[in-house]
Each structure stands twice: as structure tokens, then as C-alpha cells.
Enzyme design. Structure first.
Site, PDB file in Angstrom:
ATOM      1  N   HIS A  52       8.764   3.100   9.246  1.00  0.00           N
ATOM      2  CA  HIS A  52       8.335   2.066  10.551  1.00  0.00           C
ATOM      3  C   HIS A  52       7.267   2.522  11.122  1.00  0.00           C
ATOM      4  CE1 HIS A  52       9.563  -1.025  13.202  1.00  0.00           C
ATOM      5  NE2 HIS A  52       9.321  -0.333  14.214  1.00  0.00           N
ATOM      6  N   SER A  77       0.940  -1.395   0.120  1.00  0.00           N
ATOM      7  CA  SER A  77      -0.037  -0.225  -0.051  1.00  0.00           C
ATOM      8  C   SER A  77       0.904   1.165   0.148  1.00  0.00           C
ATOM      9  CB  SER A  77      -1.122   0.011   1.234  1.00  0.00           C
ATOM     10  OG  SER A  77      -0.139   0.186   2.499  1.00  0.00           O
TER      11      SER A  77
HETATM   12  C1  GRF Z   1       3.794  -0.625   6.945  1.00  0.00           C
HETATM   13  O1  GRF Z   1       3.250  -0.452   8.147  1.00  0.00           O
HETATM   14  C2  GRF Z   1       5.162  -0.329   7.189  1.00  0.00           C
HETATM   15  O2  GRF Z   1       5.374   0.443   7.927  1.00  0.00           O
HETATM   16  C3  GRF Z   1       5.956  -1.551   7.670  1.00  0.00           C
HETATM   17  O3  GRF Z   1       5.318  -2.550   6.724  1.00  0.00           O
HETATM   18  C4  GRF Z   1       4.084  -2.297   6.333  1.00  0.00           C
HETATM   19  C5  GRF Z   1       4.008  -2.437   5.089  1.00  0.00           C
HETATM   20  O4  GRF Z   1       2.687  -2.171   4.549  1.00  0.00           O
HETATM   21  N1  GRF Z   1       7.562  -1.498   7.279  1.00  0.00           N
HETATM   22  P1  GRF Z   1       2.247  -2.012   2.930  1.00  0.00           P
HETATM   23  O5  GRF Z   1       2.946  -3.414   2.304  1.00  0.00           O
HETATM   24  O6  GRF Z   1       3.108  -0.969   2.326  1.00  0.00           O
HETATM   25  O7  GRF Z   1       0.873  -1.881   2.717  1.00  0.00           O
END
Ligand code: GRF
Length: 192
Positions: free
Chosen positions: A114, A21
Site C-alpha cells: 500500500h 510495475s
Molecule cells: C502501487 O502504488 C501499489 O502500492 C498500489 O497500486 C499501485 C500499483 O502500481 N496498491 P503497479 O501496477 O504495480 O505499477
């Protein structure tokens, strides 16, 4: 980082392992004139990562890198990045740890998002731990990547209130929404 002259955008690779996402969101922002980056490459360690679909949807090259022998892999990725003239790497839910050598070679040009208010809750299960500890706030942080996990210099951080009704799932949703604002804003900060 170098200032942009004119409308030229910084060629960027996004590394993912999951649903992507943040990747989708960064692609959306990259198409806005005032956001100084373009997404030119998607790299994943996992061939079933849902986010890989954005390669076809947005016509962006993808590379799937199997992480078996680390040093070889680093060199392989570095070669691909060089060939594509990539100047910035955005980690977005990338579940592998980059080697010291790789980070050195791309020093100051790798950033990560993060889902916690770093330095609190490095690593996994951040929302679960925040709820368990009855924290009042959660949030997300964009930071430079160094050789220690989730420990590089912070670029941008935003917080969100944890309500009494929140559990780790609702909190994750809330924070992800915030991530979609914070990540493009952070890139703008380092490139503008
Ligand atoms: C996010 O919450 C990011 O902060 C963490 O992993 C998740 C990835 O989500 N490192 P997406 O794949 O971008 O939806």
C-alpha cells in the site's frame, strides 16, 4: 511461515489490475537465487490491465477473472491456485476486495503493498491526501491481508521525505520507486 530448505522457491501468484510495475519488479527479483519465491501465476480482474503483458514477456501463466458473482469467483480462483500449487499471494495494485472466505482459506499467505505509511491513508488517493494535509513524510507498507481494508499486520514499512516541490504525481513516482525495493524485501522477511 515455513522455512525454506535448499534452493526451493515458494510458488507465488501476483494479483494485479493495472500497469504492473510491482509485478515486473517481483518477477525480476524472483530470478535472483537468494530471493525465496518464484512467480508462477498472474491473476487480473481486468482484461486490459497493462501488466498482463508480463505474462508473455516472462512466460508466466495468466488468468483473467471477471468479478460478477463473488462466491463463485472465489471458488474459481481457489481452484486455480490449488492446481498451480500456489503458496503465497501478492496483491500489487489489485483493485478488488477479496472475500472473508477467500482470505480465511489462504490465511497468513496473502500480502499487499500500500502506498502510504499505514495506518495513515488507507484506501485510495493516498498521495493526494498526504500532500493536502502537508505531511512531511510519505512511504509504503507491505502488510498481511485480513478482512479489513489495508489493516493487516505490517511486515515492512519505509518512508520518504515529501519535498516542498512535490505534488501527488511526483510523490507517487517517488513512492513507487521505494515500493520496488520494499516489496521483495518484505517477501524475503516472511519466507527466510
Ligand atoms: C502501487 O502504488 C501499489 O502500492 C498500489 O497500486 C499501485 C500499483 O502500481 N496498491 P503497479 O501496477 O504495480 O505499477
Amino acid at each position: 511461515m515455513k522455512k525454506l530448505i535448499g534452493p526451493k522457491k515458494i510458488r507465488t501468484a501476483v494479483f494485479i489490475s493495472g500497469k504492473g510495475s510491482n509485478l515486473k519488479n517481483l518477477i525480476r527479483y524472483s530470478k535472483i537465487k537468494t530471493y525465496p519465491f518464484s512467480i508462477n501465476l498472474i491473476i487480473s480482474n481486468y482484461n486490459k490491465a497493462k501488466g498482463l503483458k508480463y505474462s508473455n514477456i516472462f512466460n508466466i501463466e495468466k488468468k483473467i477473472i471477471k468479478y460478477d458473482k463473488k462466491i463463485k469467483i472465489d471458488n474459481k480462483i481457489l481452484k486455480i491456485l490449488k492446481k498451480k500449487n500456489i503458496k503465497l499471494i501478492c496483491l500489487a495494485g489489485f483493485m478488488k476486495i477479496l472475500s472473508k472466505n477467500f482470505i480465511k482459506r489462504f490465511d497468513g499467505k496473502i500480502i499487499n503493498i500500500h502506498p502510504s505509511l499505514l495506518p495513515k491513508y488507507k484506501g485510495l488517493n493516498t498521495h493526494y491526501r498526504a500532500i493536502k494535509n502537508r505531511e512531511k513524510f510519505a512511504g509504503c507498507t507491505v502488510h498481511y491481508v485480513n478482512s479489513k481494508l489495508d489493516s493487516g499486520k505490517i511486515i515492512l514499512q519505509r518512508k520518504v521525505k515529501i519535498s516542498k516541490k512535490d505534488n501527488h504525481i511526483s510523490l507517487a513516482k517517488k513512492v513507487l520507486k521505494l515500493e520496488h525495493l520494499v516489496y521483495p524485501a518484505a517477501i524475503k522477511i516472511i519466507l527466510d
